[in-house]
Write a protein that holds these residues in place. Structure first.
Motif, mmCIF file in Angstrom:
data_model
loop_
_atom_site.group_PDB
_atom_site.id
_atom_site.type_symbol
_atom_site.label_atom_id
_atom_site.label_comp_id
_atom_site.label_asym_id
_atom_site.label_seq_id
_atom_site.Cartn_x
_atom_site.Cartn_y
_atom_site.Cartn_z
ATOM 1 N N PRO A 132 0.840 -1.200 0.000
ATOM 2 C CA PRO A 132 0.000 0.000 0.000
ATOM 3 C C PRO A 132 0.873 1.247 0.000
ATOM 4 O O PRO A 132 1.865 1.333 0.694
ATOM 5 C CB PRO A 132 -0.777 -0.115 1.315
ATOM 6 N N GLY A 160 -1.147 2.061 4.876
ATOM 7 C CA GLY A 160 -2.287 1.231 4.489
ATOM 8 C C GLY A 160 -3.504 1.424 5.352
ATOM 9 O O GLY A 160 -4.517 0.778 5.146
ATOM 10 N N GLN A 161 -3.416 2.320 6.348
ATOM 11 C CA GLN A 161 -4.570 2.544 7.228
ATOM 12 C C GLN A 161 -5.163 3.921 7.012
ATOM 13 O O GLN A 161 -4.508 4.823 6.509
ATOM 14 C CB GLN A 161 -4.145 2.391 8.685
ATOM 15 N N ASN A 162 -6.414 4.054 7.426
ATOM 16 C CA ASN A 162 -7.089 5.336 7.307
ATOM 17 C C ASN A 162 -7.094 6.028 8.662
ATOM 18 O O ASN A 162 -7.779 5.582 9.577
ATOM 19 C CB ASN A 162 -8.523 5.123 6.814
ATOM 20 N N SER A 368 -9.738 3.956 -0.304
ATOM 21 C CA SER A 368 -9.683 3.700 1.134
ATOM 22 C C SER A 368 -8.884 2.453 1.466
ATOM 23 O O SER A 368 -8.554 2.215 2.609
ATOM 24 C CB SER A 368 -11.101 3.563 1.678
ATOM 25 N N SER A 369 -8.591 1.630 0.457
ATOM 26 C CA SER A 369 -7.780 0.447 0.705
ATOM 27 C C SER A 369 -6.852 0.236 -0.485
ATOM 28 O O SER A 369 -6.999 0.880 -1.514
ATOM 29 C CB SER A 369 -8.669 -0.776 0.894
ATOM 30 N N LYS A 371 -6.741 -1.934 -2.624
ATOM 31 C CA LYS A 371 -7.329 -2.892 -3.565
ATOM 32 C C LYS A 371 -6.911 -2.642 -5.009
ATOM 33 O O LYS A 371 -6.757 -3.558 -5.779
ATOM 34 C CB LYS A 371 -8.858 -2.813 -3.483
ATOM 35 N N PRO B 388 -14.605 -4.414 0.513
ATOM 36 C CA PRO B 388 -13.438 -4.249 1.395
ATOM 37 C C PRO B 388 -13.522 -5.009 2.719
ATOM 38 O O PRO B 388 -12.558 -4.984 3.470
ATOM 39 C CB PRO B 388 -13.410 -2.740 1.640
#
Lengths: 454, 401
Positions: A132, A160-162, A368-369, A371, B388
């Motif tokens: 990420p 990788g975190q929000n 947000s991720s 992906k 997710p």
């Protein structure tokens, strides 16, 4: 030719107004407060039997309400005017100032941060791409770094975190950054109109307690979120509906006795943690409506407030949750998408799937991720198709339906804001329309400001 | 039954002829490997389709003829005139098994005799094919050979090694008991024997020499009865069986689990790696291809798996028909869905290629609920891939029931 006319017009308007405060000389200094009244009381008479000067009330004639033609006082003139003090607006103002322009920012509320602070959308969502990797760099990253150094201002700052922030910390930080950058500020100003000359925006009109006034500028950055300025200027846009919600914060969660209740009975929708102990922020999606419709906005406020209060009563009836309370509902309604600019270029979902590289890239957005991969933001997405001297920043930049939910996220607003700020500064310096601004120069300055361009 | 004299003659060709045959067989083996190695997807189904066993059983089971299966009928036609020509000159599995058998013979192992079992396997499969369940189609030597390549394509999947292990087990069996495969087990061999016998049977009937009992006719009747019985039992069992997610264009579930030759072509052809060998389902669908959307989804611009299936278990699906296939239907678990917790998410709606997902506001619960339009959704799984939530996805494609 047009430049000469415009300069003459500035002088004429300013001369007529007789209120040429806040001109270039004032820039770069914080305006001192004018203390009034030395009577010894806490209140003094400033003027007796005063009739509001420069009045121009609307007139009722033949059943119609007519606003008479009038000239407006010019509050100030500037290189770059940023309308809206949310994440995009603050990033634009600071970036433009750092790029060497004189900048004025106006904000309709009494604080900066827009929906991030006033809307209590405390989650920094949308800065991650495959890896990420954090694609939101530049001013956005600077804010997060500074929040990290502050007391109880940000949590979950890991790759990788929000992260989640504290709204008051952000409000404080934004004041600090705006003042450090020496941006000229006017709060409690609601931008209501554009000042036009032919096809170009020359400034904006504001409503405030000091009445209706104008600010003249070489380039205006529309960071209103709703695209109020470009819409008033006659730029075409897509009028969209989206969910309108209302965020709230709940407290005393550290006093919850979970042993008293089984998992199945535990209340749901209790939100997520904030930097403040025992306090969660609780999102609310709300129905899909037209966020520009007054009656709808009013109804949303009323309904959401009822729902949030009643939900809290239900929560408190659950054994172990008796002490939980509603700290506050957000001062600002959670409008997500209203107007989307018809720009020279569009951010589309394809730009993710086919990893499109734009020659005029001015920023990179994330999700947000981790992906999927990053998506480039072309400069053309900020520029109106026809109207000149105005740039969009924030959630109203040109994007398709599917990308709007990524474009509107806070970190991506930092990115478009910073891009618009630098572009406006370059266009103002080179005295050209933003659509003709030197892209290479904009990209060079953005890189100097540590923006990630892919 | 073939007389020992004939066999002696056939297995004792001249030296040059033997050399020529070996070269042709090696050339065919290399050609088969080249076809199955993912050089060009259009070559993949050729190997399996060469088998008249697959061709005839599939024709009966699906009542439709897949173009590429014409190859199988050409081989069948040859068998009318030259019994086991295909086995001796072309079959890549035959070459492998023969080599193992020669090794066994050198080790002085006693060769096995009698093709009764093979004939039964053949007849049961063909009989059951009438009920849409060609039960032992997966025992086709060309399908087994194709299955070998699964292990090469996905070496880290244990299920991909199962076909290879079966093949190795058969090789060992051929060393222990030479000719076990080609002579006693291979249903394709038995089919060719049967086809070669048909003209002779007719001649026999014409000459009215009905002295010896007609084993074949009796066996056919018995086999067909048995096949119907077995197929009916399987059908009854299939009714209660949970359905599986199949590649787009797959025939109905019951037929599919039998019609699929387990060759693994679709698994190797899939550019997204979403097709896996089934190991968790019922035994009848063991090693058949199922889909998993955890890491990727069935792309709207791809029909490769339908192009490489040798016998139409996955029917050819043109690209413009892709939106109309029905792989499955997504179901949302609102206990996990982020929208149920009022968290900001639009992943499934954003990534749905068919715009089949809408978020509807539920007045009563005051939340958004994702609603899937079954008329637009083809079950491609893009929503599940994008979801997710972890470790379980809130939106999951389930087979149609």
């Amino acid at each position: 030719m047009s430049k000469r006319i415009s300069r003459r017009d500035y002088l004429r308007i300013m001369g007529m107004s007789g209120l040429t405060v806040g001109t270039a000389a004032v820039f770069g200094q914080s305006t001192p407060i004018q203390y009034v009244g030395e009577s010894g009381f806490q209140s003094s008479v400033i003027a007796r039997n005063k009739v509001q000067p420069n009045r121009s009330p609307a007139l009722l004639a033949n059943g119609q309400v007519i606003q008479p033609q009038r000239s407006l006082p010019v509050l100030t003139q500037t290189d770059v005017l940023v309308v809206g003090g949310g994440p995009a607006g603050v990033a634009a103002a600071v970036a433009a100032r750092r790029a060497g322009a004189e900048v004025t920012i106006v904000e309709r509320y009494g604080h900066f941060g827009g929906l991030w602070t006033g809307g209590l959308v405390l989650l920094i969502l949308g800065h991650i791409a495959k890896g990420p990797k954090q694609v939101c760099q530049g001013i956005g990253e600077e804010m997060m770094l500074r929040l990290e150094k502050m007391d109880r201002a940000i949590i979950n700052r890991k790759p990788g975190q929000n992260p989640t922030v504290d709204a008051e910390a952000v409000k404080y930080l934004m004041v600090e950054m705006i003042e450090e950058a020496k941006v000229n500020v006017f709060l409690h100003c609601w931008g209501v109109d554009a000042v036009m000359q032919d096809n170009a925006v020359r400034g904006a009109v504001f409503e405030s307690k000091s009445g209706r006034q104008a600010i003249l500028a070489k380039v205006v950055v529309d960071a209103t979120g709703d695209g109020d300025v470009f819409a008033a200027a006659g730029a075409s846009f897509e009028h969209r509906s989206h969910n309108v919600g209302l965020v709230s914060r709940i407290g005393n969660l550290d006093r919850v006795d979970t042993a008293k209740t089984s998992d199945a009975e535990k209340p749901t929708r209790m939100g997520s943690a904030t930097p403040i102990k025992g306090v969660n922020w609780v999102n609310l999606t709300g129905p899909e409506v037209d966020g520009l419709d007054l009656a709808t906005l009013t109804r949303m406020e009323l309904n959401h407030r009822k729902f949030i209060w009643n939900k809290m009563q239900t929560t408190r009836r659950v054994p172990g949750y008796e002490d939980v309370y509603l700290v506050e509902t957000a001062p600002q309604l959670g409008v997500r998408i209203t107007r989307i600019l018809d720009g020279l270029n569009t951010i589309t979902l394809e730009s993710i799937t086919s990893a499109t590289k734009f020659p005029d890239v001015v920023g990179v957005g994330g999700a947000s991720s981790a992906k999927h991969g990053e998506w480039q933001i072309p400069y053309g997405a900020l520029v109106p198709q026809k109207v000149d001297n105005v740039l969009a920043a924030g959630r109203c930049v040109c994007c398709d339906m599917r990308m709007a939910d990524l474009v509107r996220l806070i970190p991506n607003c930092f990115v478009t804001g910073q891009a618009a700020g630098v572009a406006a500064a370059v266009a103002a310096r080179d005295r050209c329309a933003p659509r003709n601004a030197d892209i290479a120069e904009i990209q060079k300055i953005l890189r100097q400001q540590e923006v990630y361009l892919g | 039954m073939t007389s020992p004299g004939q066999k002696q003659q056939a297995s004792d060709p001249t030296r040059t002829r033997r050399r020529l045959r070996l070269s042709v067989r090696i050339a065919c083996l290399i050609a088969a490997i080249l076809c199955l190695w993912p050089i060009h997807a259009s070559l993949m189904p050729v190997v399996g389709a060469m088998s008249p066993f697959i061709a005839i059983a599939s024709l009966i089971a699906t009542r439709s003829l897949h173009t590429v299966l014409v190859l199988g009928f050409v081989v069948a036609l040859i068998a009318f005139f030259r019994r086991r020509f295909f086995c001796r000159w072309m079959c890549p599995t035959g070459l492998c098994m023969d080599s193992a058998s020669s090794l066994g013979r050198k080790l002085k192992r006693k060769p096995s005799h009698g093709n009764i079992l093979a004939a039964w396997l053949l007849l049961v499969t063909l009989g059951a094919a009438f009920l849409g369940l060609p039960l032992f189609l997966w025992l086709d030597p060309l399908a087994l050979f194709s299955g070998l390549f699964s292990a090469a394509a996905s070496p880290y999947s244990p299920a991909a090694w199962i076909p290879a292990l079966i093949f190795i087990a058969l090789l060992i069996a051929c060393i222990v008991s030479p000719r076990l495969w080609c002579g006693c087990l291979c249903p394709l061999g038995a089919l060719q024997d049967l086809l070669a016998k048909l003209p002779r049977m007719r001649r026999r009937r014409q000459s009215n020499s009905n002295t010896e009992p007609n084993h074949l006719t009796r066996r056919t009747i018995l086999g067909t009865i048995l096949a119907f019985g077995a197929a009916a039992l399987t059908l009854a069992a299939a009714r209660t069986r949970p359905r599986r997610l199949r590649p787009p264009g797959a025939v109905d579930e019951q037929t599919f689990s039998a019609l699929c030759t387990r060759c693994g072509n679709c698994i190797r052809a899939c550019p997204c790696g979403i097709i896996q060998r089934d190991t968790s389902g019922p035994w009848t669908s063991l090693l058949t291809p199922t889909l998993t959307f955890e890491n990727d989804y069935c792309r709207q611009d791809c029909t490769r798996c339908t192009e490489v299936c040798p016998n139409g278990a996955i029917a050819r699906t043109p690209l413009d028909a892709k939106p109309n296939v029905r792989i499955g239907l997504p179901r949302v678990d609102m206990r996990i869905c982020l929208l149920g917790e009022d968290r900001e998410c639009s992943a499934c709606r954003r990534w749905c290629p068919y715009e089949a997902i809408r978020y509807v506001f539920d007045e009563e619960n005051y939340t958004l609920v994702p609603i899937v339009d079954p008329a637009r959704c083809n079950g491609c799984g893009a929503c599940q891939t994008a979801c997710p939530t972890e470790p379980v996805k809130a939106i999951r494609v389930l087979p149609y029931n």
